[in-house]
Design a protein around this motif. Structure first.
Motif, PDB file in Angstrom:
ATOM      1  N   GLU A   1      -5.213  -3.394  -3.734  1.00 49.36           N
ATOM      2  CA  GLU A   1      -6.318  -4.296  -4.114  1.00 49.36           C
ATOM      3  C   GLU A   1      -7.534  -4.082  -3.216  1.00 49.36           C
ATOM      4  O   GLU A   1      -8.673  -4.025  -3.698  1.00 49.36           O
ATOM      5  N   ILE A   2      -7.306  -3.951  -1.910  1.00 48.71           N
ATOM      6  CA  ILE A   2      -8.412  -3.719  -0.971  1.00 48.71           C
ATOM      7  C   ILE A   2      -9.057  -2.364  -1.261  1.00 48.71           C
ATOM      8  O   ILE A   2     -10.279  -2.231  -1.268  1.00 48.71           O
TER       9      ILE A   2
ATOM     10  N   HIS B   1      -7.002 -11.040  -0.339  1.00 47.49           N
ATOM     11  CA  HIS B   1      -8.154 -10.131  -0.334  1.00 47.49           C
ATOM     12  C   HIS B   1      -9.453 -10.919  -0.144  1.00 47.49           C
ATOM     13  O   HIS B   1     -10.314 -10.542   0.667  1.00 47.49           O
ATOM     14  N   GLU B   2      -9.578 -12.030  -0.862  1.00 49.70           N
ATOM     15  CA  GLU B   2     -10.765 -12.873  -0.714  1.00 49.70           C
ATOM     16  C   GLU B   2     -10.835 -13.452   0.694  1.00 49.70           C
ATOM     17  O   GLU B   2     -11.920 -13.521   1.287  1.00 49.70           O
ATOM     18  N   PHE B   3      -9.695 -13.865   1.219  1.00 50.55           N
ATOM     19  CA  PHE B   3      -9.649 -14.368   2.602  1.00 50.55           C
ATOM     20  C   PHE B   3     -10.226 -13.337   3.561  1.00 50.55           C
ATOM     21  O   PHE B   3     -11.063 -13.653   4.416  1.00 50.55           O
ATOM     22  N   LEU B   4      -9.772 -12.099   3.433  1.00 49.74           N
ATOM     23  CA  LEU B   4     -10.221 -11.048   4.352  1.00 49.74           C
ATOM     24  C   LEU B   4     -11.720 -10.806   4.243  1.00 49.74           C
ATOM     25  O   LEU B   4     -12.408 -10.650   5.266  1.00 49.74           O
ATOM     26  N   GLN B   5     -12.227 -10.771   3.012  1.00 52.47           N
ATOM     27  CA  GLN B   5     -13.658 -10.565   2.824  1.00 52.47           C
ATOM     28  C   GLN B   5     -14.465 -11.671   3.483  1.00 52.47           C
ATOM     29  O   GLN B   5     -15.473 -11.407   4.164  1.00 52.47           O
ATOM     30  N   LYS B   6     -14.026 -12.912   3.300  1.00 55.44           N
ATOM     31  CA  LYS B   6     -14.760 -14.041   3.876  1.00 55.44           C
ATOM     32  C   LYS B   6     -14.585 -14.097   5.393  1.00 55.44           C
ATOM     33  O   LYS B   6     -15.532 -14.417   6.123  1.00 55.44           O
TER      34      LYS B   6
ATOM     35  N   THR C   1       0.961 -11.811  -7.476  1.00 58.79           N
ATOM     36  CA  THR C   1      -0.331 -11.213  -7.826  1.00 58.79           C
ATOM     37  C   THR C   1      -1.487 -12.145  -7.485  1.00 58.79           C
ATOM     38  O   THR C   1      -2.561 -11.695  -7.073  1.00 58.79           O
ATOM     39  N   GLY C   2      -1.270 -13.446  -7.643  1.00 59.02           N
ATOM     40  CA  GLY C   2      -2.301 -14.415  -7.271  1.00 59.02           C
ATOM     41  C   GLY C   2      -2.555 -14.400  -5.777  1.00 59.02           C
ATOM     42  O   GLY C   2      -3.716 -14.479  -5.328  1.00 59.02           O
TER      43      GLY C   2
END
Length: 435
Positions: free
Chosen positions: A188-189, A152-157, A145-146
Motif C-alpha cells: 500500500e505504501i 498508511h494514513e496514520f504514517l502520512q499524517k 484491509t481496512g
C-alpha cells in the motif's frame, strides 16, 4: 487590551499544535529518575472527521535519530497493544518481575532495545486496541484491509507532523498476526508513493517475526514440527500423514480415522506452552511464571498516574486490556493469505528480514520456510549458523529477492524469549551486514 483576543488565539493555536504533534514524556511511574531516552506519545486522527484516534508511542534512536532508520512496530492479535512490544520484546524499558504488592510495578532499563540504532513508532491498532479509540460508534467492522489503509494514513499524517523524519529509511515491522498486515501495508505504501502531490515515504523494507502468513498451512505444519521435536511418536506421525493427507485441522467429519488421530495428537501437545515448547505452561498470575510481567502490566498501565504520564485521553477508554479483539470486539480477517503481498514486495525490490523462534508451535519455522520457498527465488547464501561471539544463536539463509530468513535458537513465538539474540540479529541486518 485590544491585543488580548489575538494572544488567546495564538495560545490556542500553540496548544492545539502541541497536542496534535504528541507530548513528550520525561518521567514514568515505576522508573527512577528521568527517562534515559526521548519518548513521545499521542494520537493521530484518521478519516475526514478524524473520529478514529490511533494512539502511538514514539522513541527516538539513541544513536543518530536524524539519520537512523524509522520503524513502525505493530503487535499481533489482532488487537494486542503495541506496548507489549515496547516493554517485552524490543524497547528500552521492561517491567521488573517482582511480586505485586499494591504499588505501581517497577520499570528497569534494558540492554537489547532496537532503539539503540533505530527510531521506532509503536502503534496501537486496530481501533479499540490499547489506547486507540473512536469518537463515534463504528459503522464498519475493522478488518485487515481496512487497517492497512488506516495505518498508511496514520504514517502520512505522522510524518507531516514530524517532517524531520521524512527522509529517514522507513521499515514496517511486527510479529505474529502482523504477518497478515505488514506485507499488505508495504504494498500500500509502495503504491501510495506514486500518487501525485503526497510526500513519499522512504520505504526500504520490512521485518517480521514468526509471522502468520497462510493460517491453514501454518497450522498444518504443527504436525511435522511436533514430530521433529519428539512431541509425537513416529507411528502417530506416519498414521496421521497417511489418513489425514496433509489436512490436520479442518478435517472432513466423515474421516473418522483422521479425527481420532488428531485427537491423539492433541493429547500429546495440549498441555504444552504453544508459544514456546521449552517454557512451562503456567498461570501468569504466578510470580514463578516467565510471563508474570504480563500480569504486572495490567496493574501498571491501568494506574491513573501512569495514564496521566502517557497523556491518555481520560474519556477515551475504560480498563486497558492487552489483547481486545481475541475476545470481545468483532474483526474481519479478510486477508487469508499474505504470500501474494510478499511476492509483489519482492518484485518491487524491498529488503526483508523474516525470523522464527525455533521452538514456536503456533507458527512453526517449517511453515515460514515453506512459503518463502514457494516464492521461488534462488538462494544467495546457503544455510549456515549465525554466531554471537563463539556461540550459535540460530541459522540463516538469504535469497535473491533481498529476503533474509533466520531462526533464533531456543526462542518462541515472540522476541521476548530471546531478546538479546534478536536484538543483535536486527542490529546486524538493519546496518546491512551479514548476520
Amino acid at each position: 487590551m485590544k491585543s488580548t483576543p489575538k494572544l488567546l488565539l495564538l495560545l490556542l493555536f500553540i496548544i492545539n499544535h502541541h497536542v496534535d504533534s504528541g507530548s513528550i514524556v520525561k518521567f514514568l511511574p515505576g522508573f527512577e529518575g528521568p527517562l534515559p531516552f526521548e519518548l513521545e506519545t499521542g494520537y493521530i486522527g484518521i478519516g475526514e472527521e478524524e473520529d478514529v484516534q490511533l494512539f502511538y508511542y514514539f522513541i527516538k534512536s539513541e544513536r543518530n535519530p536524524k539519520e537512523d532508520p524509522l520503524l513502525l512496530w505493530l503487535s499481533g492479535g489482532p488487537g494486542c497493544s503495541s506496548i507489549t512490544g515496547l516493554l517485552f520484546e524490543n524497547g528500552p524499558l521492561a517491567l521488573k518481575s517482582k511480586v505485586y504488592n499494591g504499588s505501581v510495578p517497577s520499570l528497569v532499563s534494558t540492554t537489547y532495545s532496537w532503539t539503540k540504532t533505530a527510531n521506532i513508532i509503536f502503534l496501537d491498532q486496530p481501533i479499540g486496541a490499547g489506547f486507540s479509540y473512536s469518537r463515534i460508534p463504528l459503522i464498519d467492522t475493522p478488518s485487515d484491509t481496512g487497517e492497512v489503509k488506516n495505518i498508511h494514513e496514520f504514517l502520512q499524517k505522522w510524518l507531516s507532523k514530524h517532517p524531520q523524519f521524512s527522509s529517514n529509511p522507513f521499515y514496517a515491522s511486527g510479529d505474529s498476526y502482523s504477518g497478515m498486515i505488514v506485507p499488505a501495508l508495504v504494498q500500500e505504501i509502495s503504491k501510495g508513493n506514486y500518487i501525485c502531490c503526497k510526500p513519499p515515504i522512504n520505504l526500504q523494507g520490512y521485518i517480521l517475526g514468526n509471522p502468520i502468513t497462510y493460517f491453514e498451512v501454518d497450522q498444518n505444519y504443527r504436525i511435522p514440527f511436533s514430530h521433529g521435536m519428539a512431541l509425537i511418536s513416529d507411528e502417530l506421525y506416519e498414521s496421521i500423514r497417511r489418513d489425514c493427507k496433509g489436512n490436520y485441522f479442518n478435517v472432513d467429519p466423515r474421516n473418522t480415522k483422521c479425527l481420532k488421530l488428531v485427537e491423539e495428537y492433541h493429547k500429546c501437545t495440549d498441555e504444552l506452552n504453544e508459544f514456546n515448547i521449552l517454557s512451562p505452561d503456567c498461570d501468569t498470575t504466578s510470580p514463578d511464571c516467565f510471563l508474570y510481567p504480563y500480569y504486572l502490566l495490567g496493574y501498571w498501565i491501568n494506574d491513573e498516574s501512569v495514564r496521566d504520564a502517557l497523556h491518555v485521553n481520560k474519556s477515551s477508554i475504560g480498563k486497558w486490556e492487552r489483547c481486545t479483539y481475541q475476545n470481545r470486539i468483532p474483526y474481519n480477517k479478510d486477508i487469508n493469505n499474505s504470500i501474494p503481498y510478499h511476492m509483489n514486495n519482492s518484485i518491487s525490490g524491498y529488503r526483508s528480514l523474516i525470523y522464527s523462534g525455533d521452538h514456536d508451535l503456533v507458527v512453526p519455522f517449517l511453515a515460514t520456510q515453506a512459503w518463502i520457498k514457494s516464492l521461488n527465488y534462488s538462494i544467495i547464501h546457503e544455510w549456515r549458523p549465525w554466531m554471537i561471539k563463539d556461540q550459535i544463536a540460530g541459522y540463516t539463509r538469504t535469497y535473491s529477492n533481498k529476503m533474509t530468513f533466520a531462526t533464533v535458537k531456543g526462542s518462541g513465538h515472540t522476541a521476548e524469549y530471546k531478546p538479546n539474540e534478536t536484538f543483535i540479529m536486527f542490529q546486524r541486518w538493519i546496518s546491512g551486514h551479514d548476520l
